[in-house]
Motif scaffolding. Structure first.
Motif, PDB file in Angstrom:
ATOM      1  N   UNK A   1       0.843  -1.319   0.032  1.00 30.65           N
ATOM      2  CA  UNK A   1       0.059   0.121  -0.040  1.00 30.65           C
ATOM      3  C   UNK A   1       0.835   1.194  -0.087  1.00 30.65           C
ATOM      4  N   UNK A   2       0.869   2.224  -1.158  1.00 30.43           N
ATOM      5  CA  UNK A   2       1.848   3.286  -1.162  1.00 30.43           C
ATOM      6  C   UNK A   2       1.380   4.140  -0.213  1.00 30.43           C
ATOM      7  N   UNK A   3       2.257   5.317   0.203  1.00 25.56           N
ATOM      8  CA  UNK A   3       2.002   6.105   0.957  1.00 25.56           C
ATOM      9  C   UNK A   3       2.337   7.649   0.348  1.00 25.56           C
ATOM     10  N   UNK A   4       1.112   8.085  -0.141  1.00 25.42           N
ATOM     11  CA  UNK A   4       1.422   9.650  -0.672  1.00 25.42           C
ATOM     12  C   UNK A   4       1.038  10.677   0.155  1.00 25.42           C
ATOM     13  N   UNK A   5       1.287  11.798  -0.418  1.00 27.42           N
ATOM     14  CA  UNK A   5       1.294  13.051   0.792  1.00 27.42           C
ATOM     15  C   UNK A   5      -0.436  13.543   0.865  1.00 27.42           C
ATOM     16  N   UNK A   6      -0.849  13.116  -0.345  1.00 26.36           N
ATOM     17  CA  UNK A   6      -2.331  13.905  -0.388  1.00 26.36           C
ATOM     18  C   UNK A   6      -3.295  12.767   0.286  1.00 26.36           C
ATOM     19  N   UNK A   7      -2.533  11.493   0.658  1.00 25.86           N
ATOM     20  CA  UNK A   7      -3.529  10.539   1.256  1.00 25.86           C
ATOM     21  C   UNK A   7      -3.274  10.750   2.825  1.00 25.86           C
TER      22      UNK A   7
ATOM     23  N   UNK B   1       6.293   2.985   4.869  1.00 25.53           N
ATOM     24  CA  UNK B   1       6.253   3.881   5.921  1.00 25.53           C
ATOM     25  C   UNK B   1       6.425   5.396   5.808  1.00 25.53           C
ATOM     26  N   UNK B   2       7.017   5.978   4.710  1.00 28.22           N
ATOM     27  CA  UNK B   2       7.448   7.171   4.550  1.00 28.22           C
ATOM     28  C   UNK B   2       6.565   7.914   3.349  1.00 28.22           C
ATOM     29  N   UNK B   3       6.273   9.164   3.141  1.00 26.76           N
ATOM     30  CA  UNK B   3       5.580   9.717   2.216  1.00 26.76           C
ATOM     31  C   UNK B   3       6.853  10.404   1.395  1.00 26.76           C
ATOM     32  N   UNK B   4       7.005   9.342   0.055  1.00 23.54           N
ATOM     33  CA  UNK B   4       7.928   9.669  -0.917  1.00 23.54           C
ATOM     34  C   UNK B   4       7.467   9.637  -2.348  1.00 23.54           C
ATOM     35  N   UNK B   5       8.286   9.876  -3.330  1.00 26.40           N
ATOM     36  CA  UNK B   5       7.706   9.790  -4.498  1.00 26.40           C
ATOM     37  C   UNK B   5       7.284   8.322  -4.864  1.00 26.40           C
ATOM     38  N   UNK B   6       6.082   8.062  -5.835  1.00 26.06           N
ATOM     39  CA  UNK B   6       5.882   6.842  -6.227  1.00 26.06           C
ATOM     40  C   UNK B   6       6.763   6.106  -6.851  1.00 26.06           C
ATOM     41  N   UNK B   7       7.928   6.461  -7.523  1.00 22.69           N
ATOM     42  CA  UNK B   7       8.660   5.896  -8.456  1.00 22.69           C
ATOM     43  C   UNK B   7       9.686   4.828  -7.264  1.00 22.69           C
ATOM     44  N   UNK B   8       9.844   5.674  -6.101  1.00 24.42           N
ATOM     45  CA  UNK B   8      10.700   4.837  -5.093  1.00 24.42           C
ATOM     46  C   UNK B   8      10.034   3.840  -4.336  1.00 24.42           C
ATOM     47  N   UNK B   9       8.681   4.231  -4.207  1.00 20.43           N
ATOM     48  CA  UNK B   9       7.799   3.035  -3.740  1.00 20.43           C
ATOM     49  C   UNK B   9       7.715   1.600  -4.572  1.00 20.43           C
ATOM     50  N   UNK B  10       7.668   2.247  -5.831  1.00 21.94           N
ATOM     51  CA  UNK B  10       7.498   1.134  -6.897  1.00 21.94           C
ATOM     52  C   UNK B  10       8.662   0.232  -6.950  1.00 21.94           C
ATOM     53  N   UNK B  11      10.042   0.866  -6.833  1.00 22.13           N
ATOM     54  CA  UNK B  11      11.289   0.296  -6.819  1.00 22.13           C
ATOM     55  C   UNK B  11      11.316  -0.657  -5.887  1.00 22.13           C
ATOM     56  N   UNK B  12      10.883  -0.292  -4.583  1.00 27.93           N
ATOM     57  CA  UNK B  12      10.985  -0.945  -3.303  1.00 27.93           C
ATOM     58  C   UNK B  12      10.174  -2.294  -3.784  1.00 27.93           C
ATOM     59  N   UNK B  13       8.948  -2.294  -4.153  1.00 32.27           N
ATOM     60  CA  UNK B  13       8.280  -3.506  -4.407  1.00 32.27           C
ATOM     61  C   UNK B  13       8.604  -4.110  -5.539  1.00 32.27           C
ATOM     62  N   UNK B  14       9.295  -3.783  -6.371  1.00 30.54           N
ATOM     63  CA  UNK B  14       9.980  -4.620  -7.333  1.00 30.54           C
ATOM     64  C   UNK B  14      11.000  -5.276  -6.939  1.00 30.54           C
TER      65      UNK B  14
END
Length: 457
Positions: free
Chosen positions: A365-371, A394-407
């Motif tokens: 589950x991604x964590x975005x600033x607007x959520x 856990x952190x509100x960072x850019x979606x690209x970094x979170x998708x990289x983490x998932x990958x």
């Protein structure tokens, strides 16, 4: 000064990927053990020296990891022993050691609980053992063994069942080009002096490691007769099918008591394994197979791979006297032990891990600033209540970094929640393998995710 992050030789760390694969192997082994009616037990890592010593032969006992006594273990030692008598030092400073195998602890356990155990006792055990060996490929100082033993029956049906169990596990794991080699201690007993049988088997056990000529040299240095060496050479050159080898054995040792018993055992066991469904070509009589441990008294067996440098993937056999050492007279047993580390190495070499899942988390589950955090935690809670292995970045960072983490973690699905505040909350479900994205309401998400996960299995 920083401590250098190094491992003790012969010991290893295991990554998540390696553990997923090892656990897959263990799940297959445990399921088949249970299918055959074996029940689990566990014994402690430490055993007393009296339990461990006197069972493995001189070479085996040199590989036992001895543990120092607590407190002032050197107290009075200087006066009691000279520096040159190091072998006498061990019992003075050590009264316990790490277990060398799982069979001796099993017999200690059976002797201690024999009045509560239902015999024949079918037990399996999956635990690490330790040997102070020289580390090399396929040989480690700490490794995991998976044993299955039947205690309390003389019936050769037990040997037949163990052989079929070995086949079922190797076949279920998908291992290619494997063979179950068998022999009987009576074959080797028939060609040597009974008083030197243990030493003879210890030397012959080195045949694949050092070659026949060096084995002959070792036998000559140990004063074995020319007749014994000639008989071993004859056994070494046996060829053909099991039926043909039985004929050759009958000619060579059938006139001896030990030889005739061994041939009868081979005949009965092979007939029973055939009835159980073991393919005839999988099991092969190997007349020089010795198995170096002192406690074997009947059939011995090894699982091997053709043209492999790894060595045997496991071994075992019949033992008749171990129980006597613990006061459990007459308790015989037969069993087999798989070496997980060698199984792993062979399966990796044969590319058998390709279809095994290598992830734990199923959805990120991604964590975005607007959520809003409250909304995300509510969704995370609901995902877990519905049984999905899930985590929130856990952190509100850019979606690209979170998708990289998932990958990098091989997480198959990512949920991207849309901006909080609307009456009907929606989110994007992204398939990380295909890149396909679909939009769902929160009420639809769990059903969609369940369907998507089922499609990936």
């Amino acid at each position: 000064m920083a401590i250098l992050p190094c491992l003790v030789k012969g010991m290893r760390d295991y990554s998540s990927l390696q553990l997923y694969r090892r656990n897959y192997i263990l799940s297959i082994i445990r399921s088949i053990y249970a299918l055959y009616g074996f029940e689990p037990i566990e014994t402690p890592a430490l055993e007393t020296r009296t339990t461990l010593t006197g069972k493995y032969g001189q070479e085996g006992e040199q590989l036992i990891f001895n543990v120092l006594k607590s407190g002032n273990f050197l107290g009075g030692i200087a006066e009691a022993i000279s520096p040159t008598e190091h072998r006498k030092l061990k019992p003075l400073i050590s009264d316990k050691g790490l277990r060398y195998d799982l069979t001796v602890p099993l017999m200690r356990y059976v002797a201690a609980h024999q009045h509560q155990i239902c015999f024949p006792f079918r037990r399996y055990q999956v635990q690490p053992v330790w040997r102070a060996d020289r580390p090399q490929k396929g040989r480690y100082r700490e490794f995991l063994q998976c044993d299955a033993d039947i205690i309390g029956s003389l019936s050769l049906l037990c040997e037949a069942e163990i052989l079929k169990l070995i086949y079922d596990i190797a076949a279920q794991l998908g291992i290619q080009n494997f063979c179950i080699k068998i022999n009987h201690r009576g074959v080797l007993s028939a060609i040597t002096d009974p008083e030197k049988e243990t030493l003879f088997c210890t030397i012959v056990d080195k045949l694949e490691k050092i070659g026949f000529q060096q084995v002959v040299t070792a036998l000559q240095e140990a004063n074995f007769s020319d007749a014994t060496i000639a008989s071993l050479s004859l056994l070494q050159n046996f060829k053909g099918s099991n039926a043909e080898r039985l004929i050759q054995l009958q000619t060579a040792i059938g006139h001896t008591d030990q030889g005739s018993k061994a041939i009868k055992a081979f005949t009965d066991i092979l007939a029973q394994t055939h009835t159980l469904g073991l393919p005839d070509q999988v099991c092969a009589i190997e007349p020089t197979l010795a198995r170096g441990l002192n406690y074997y008294t009947g059939l011995v067996m090894e699982l091997t791979i053709a043209n492999s440098l790894v060595g045997s993937l496991g071994g075992g056999g019949r033992y008749a006297n171990l129980g006597n050492l613990f006061g459990a007279t007459g308790l015989v047993g037969v069993g087999f032990s798989f070496g997980i580390d060698r199984l792993y190495d062979i399966m990796e070499a044969q590319n058998l891990f390709q279809s095994i899942p290598t992830y734990s988390t199923e959805v990120l589950l991604t964590n975005m600033e607007e959520n809003g955090a409250t909304q995300l935690l509510h969704l995370l809670r609901q995902l877990r209540v519905d049984g999905f292995k899930s985590e929130l970045y856990p952190e509100q960072v850019k979606i690209k970094k979170q998708l990289t983490y998932a990958h990098k973690k091989n997480i198959p699905f990512v949920v991207i929640s849309e901006k909080a505040g609307s009456v009907n909350h929606y989110c994007i479900l992204k398939n990380m393998q295909t890149g396909v994205q679909n939009r769902y309401s929160w009420s639809e998400l769990c059903d969609a995710l369940r369907t998507a996960l089922a499609a990936t299995c």
